[in-house]
Design an enzyme around this catalytic site. Structure first.
Site, short mmCIF file in Angstrom:
data_model
loop_
_atom_site.label_atom_id
_atom_site.label_comp_id
_atom_site.label_asym_id
_atom_site.label_seq_id
_atom_site.Cartn_x
_atom_site.Cartn_y
_atom_site.Cartn_z
N GLU A 56 -8.02 -2.44 2.27
CA GLU A 56 -6.90 -3.34 2.54
C GLU A 56 -7.32 -4.77 2.24
OE1 GLU A 56 -5.06 -2.68 6.36
OE2 GLU A 56 -5.22 -0.52 6.14
N HIS A 113 0.36 -3.58 6.57
CA HIS A 113 0.27 -3.20 7.99
C HIS A 113 0.65 -4.41 8.84
CE1 HIS A 113 -1.07 -0.71 11.31
NE2 HIS A 113 -1.83 -1.67 11.75
#
Length: 162
Positions: free
Chosen positions: A118, A137
């Site tokens: 990420e 997220h």
């Protein structure tokens, strides 16, 4: 709806699913029949959950025990019309195995906001597969959360400056 992990978030998801009159099944290594009954869900084996659920959603803490808890073994049990939802932690699902079942259309699709790396790299297959909904997220972002974060930051800076 098949829920893997019936803790705080998983049990909330169970309530939402039941509000839409979905049958809810659940599994985790430590889930007891008593806790499943308490939340109005049916405890099933991991294999039965993957075989029968139309939507499989993960709500586990990432640990050495839960890493790769979903691999090709489980993904290949899913119905071709089923979806996998992972908003918990990317490494719970073996990413290469998930990409394989998505590319070959063995499952209908996946909704993801967590990944092994990420932010998600620009060239990642999840960005170009038609059967993947990939988002950052950011589920934690609320006005109240930002208020706490910023007040904490200002407080710490003021302490440091004085």
């Amino acid at each position: 709806m098949g829920i893997i992990g019936l803790g705080n978030i998983g049990s909330t998801i169970a309530r939402y699913a039941k509000a839409f009159e979905m049958e809810v099944i659940a599994w985790s290594e430590n889930l007891t029949l008593e806790k499943a009954n308490e939340h109005g869900v049916r405890l099933v084996s991991k294999e039965d959950l993957f075989k029968t659920a139309d939507f499989v959603t993960l709500h586990l803490v990432l640990s050495s025990r839960s890493r790769n808890i979903v691999t090709s073994s489980e993904l290949n049990l899913m119905k071709s019309t089923a979806y996998l939802i992972n908003t918990s932690r990317g490494p719970l699902v073996n990413e290469a195995d998930l990409i394989n079942v998505l590319v070959t259309n063995k499952i209908a699709g996946a909704a993801l906001d967590v990944y092994d790396t990420e932010p998600l790299p620009a060239e990642h297959p999840f960005r170009r597969l038609d059967n993947v909904l990939a988002t950052p997220h950011i589920g934690y972002v609320t006005k109240d959360t930002y208020k706490i974060f910023y007040e904490d930051t200002i407080s710490r800076l003021e302490e440091w400056l004085s």
